[in-house]
Scaffold this motif. Structure first.
Motif: not given
Length: 162
Positions: A26-30, A40-44, A46-52
């Motif tokens: 989902s993050l990739l789609l957006l 990075e602000a996504m998923y409360n 948690l997006g920061a770690e996912m993006v990294r």
């Protein structure tokens, strides 16, 4: 810093390929053209770690600033760029609706979230997916308000093929 999907990300998002989690997909789609801070602000948060991790694994890269200059106005963080025709697809719209279902209902009403998940999995054409989307939007209106539902509707329309 603005991010863009790499060829590796586009391959991951193609039909039949599933190596990342639903949230990562989902993050990739957006991601295309979105500011790093917004992702990075996504998923409360948690997006920061996912993006990294997605950058480290080669799914995301910094957007080339070849045609930017110092006089160019900054785009507001809340305004996501409309996808190009190449990015419009039922699969992309479905993934967006899955993401909205998770964000809006997974914790608040797990049974409702599961009903929407099943309905989205069963929706294989534009009409059936729009029908499920309308139900999801009606529930978002009840739980989060008309303004939030309108923004979800607008983004869903941007992702659907013409």
């Amino acid at each position: 810093m603005l991010l863009q999907k790499t060829d590796k990300a586009r391959l991951e998002l193609s039909p039949g390929v599933r190596t990342l989690s639903l949230r990562e997909r989902s993050l990739l789609l957006l991601a295309d053209g979105r500011p790093l801070a917004e992702l990075e602000a996504m998923y409360n948060g948690l997006g920061a770690e996912m993006v990294r991790e997605l950058i480290r694994q080669g799914y995301l890269a910094q957007l080339a600033a070849a045609h930017s200059n110092s006089e160019a106005p900054a785009e507001p963080a809340e305004a996501a760029p409309a996808p190009t025709n190449a990015l419009r697809s039922l699969a992309g719209a479905r993934m967006y609706l899955f993401d909205m279902c998770e964000r809006m209902f997974a914790r608040r009403d797990p049974e409702l979230a599961e009903q929407f998940r099943e309905a989205l999995r069963a929706a294989r054409d534009r009409e059936s997916m729009l029908e499920v989307g309308e139900g999801l939007l009606a529930e978002i209106t009840v739980q989060a308000g008309a303004e939030r539902a309108a923004s979800v509707r607008e983004r869903m329309q941007q992702l659907l093929p013409a």
